[in-house]
Scaffold this motif. Sequence first.
Motif, PDB file in Angstrom:
ATOM      1  N   GLN A   1      26.065  -3.442  56.498  1.00 43.31           N
ATOM      2  CA  GLN A   1      26.604  -2.091  56.710  1.00 43.31           C
ATOM      3  C   GLN A   1      25.711  -1.050  56.036  1.00 43.31           C
ATOM      4  N   ASP A   2      25.321  -1.318  54.785  1.00 41.77           N
ATOM      5  CA  ASP A   2      24.467  -0.379  54.058  1.00 41.77           C
ATOM      6  C   ASP A   2      23.115  -0.217  54.747  1.00 41.77           C
TER       7      ASP A   2
ATOM      8  N   VAL B   1      32.912  -3.815  60.264  1.00 41.14           N
ATOM      9  CA  VAL B   1      31.694  -3.123  59.825  1.00 41.14           C
ATOM     10  C   VAL B   1      31.365  -1.993  60.797  1.00 41.14           C
TER      11      VAL B   1
ATOM     12  N   ASN C   1      35.266   3.556  53.785  1.00 45.27           N
ATOM     13  CA  ASN C   1      34.335   2.502  53.395  1.00 45.27           C
ATOM     14  C   ASN C   1      32.938   2.807  53.954  1.00 45.27           C
TER      15      ASN C   1
ATOM     16  N   ARG D   1      29.111  -9.614  50.161  1.00 40.46           N
ATOM     17  CA  ARG D   1      27.825  -8.955  49.921  1.00 40.46           C
ATOM     18  C   ARG D   1      27.008  -8.884  51.213  1.00 40.46           C
TER      19      ARG D   1
ATOM     20  N   ILE E   1      28.434  -6.161  53.332  1.00 44.42           N
ATOM     21  CA  ILE E   1      28.138  -4.851  52.736  1.00 44.42           C
ATOM     22  C   ILE E   1      26.667  -4.500  52.961  1.00 44.42           C
ATOM     23  N   ASN E   2      25.784  -5.476  52.767  1.00 46.31           N
ATOM     24  CA  ASN E   2      24.349  -5.222  52.960  1.00 46.31           C
ATOM     25  C   ASN E   2      24.043  -4.840  54.404  1.00 46.31           C
TER      26      ASN E   2
ATOM     27  N   SER F   1      29.209   3.685  52.105  1.00 41.64           N
ATOM     28  CA  SER F   1      27.864   3.180  52.441  1.00 41.64           C
ATOM     29  C   SER F   1      26.890   4.340  52.633  1.00 41.64           C
TER      30      SER F   1
END
Length: 192
Positions: free
Chosen positions: A42-43, A95, A174, A36, A39-40, A178
Amino acid sequence: MSDEPAETFYSEERWQNWLTRVEEEELDPENEDSARLLINLQDDAAIAVVKVLTAFDDDRIDEELAVSKLGEIREIVLAQVEFEDEEKTILIDGVQTSLVPVFYAAEEFIIAGESGDAPVDEYIAAAADAEASEELDAALSYIVQAGTLIIAGEELDMSIAEELEYGLVAEWVNGLDSLQSALSDPEVVEED
């Protein structure tokens, strides 16, 4: 320039805060919290890109400034990172790799609009074929074209990712995921 908006889309400090968190936390990609965090991170960078696209779309900034702002964010986010923990360096590198087409697709979209008229999944399939033939520039080009379509509102069906061999195209898709998330919900990811 006095007429330049005082809008900050992303900062060195913001990226550094994420890197500090990565450095301080026990990271295990198999662990949901670790995943997470990555991912956060990257987002969050993808959201910054979408903010530039939105400002451009709303005529708050012109093409030149939009491209310049994207370049600034790209320099911050893609600068080489070295942690003492080599595994963390590899995770951040992943990332960064995922985010490469996000920057290029945004830039391409600002300069030329959406490219092509094939569906997103056809561009991704073409990218996978190009990667299999070791034509990585072509593969990235297809992914960037898919990205411009996603920015224009096309849907990326992530089930396609399950069919991809692990490699650059999978990482780039991926990143497009995002980008799509950021476009549908451009809310700032909380750093803490």
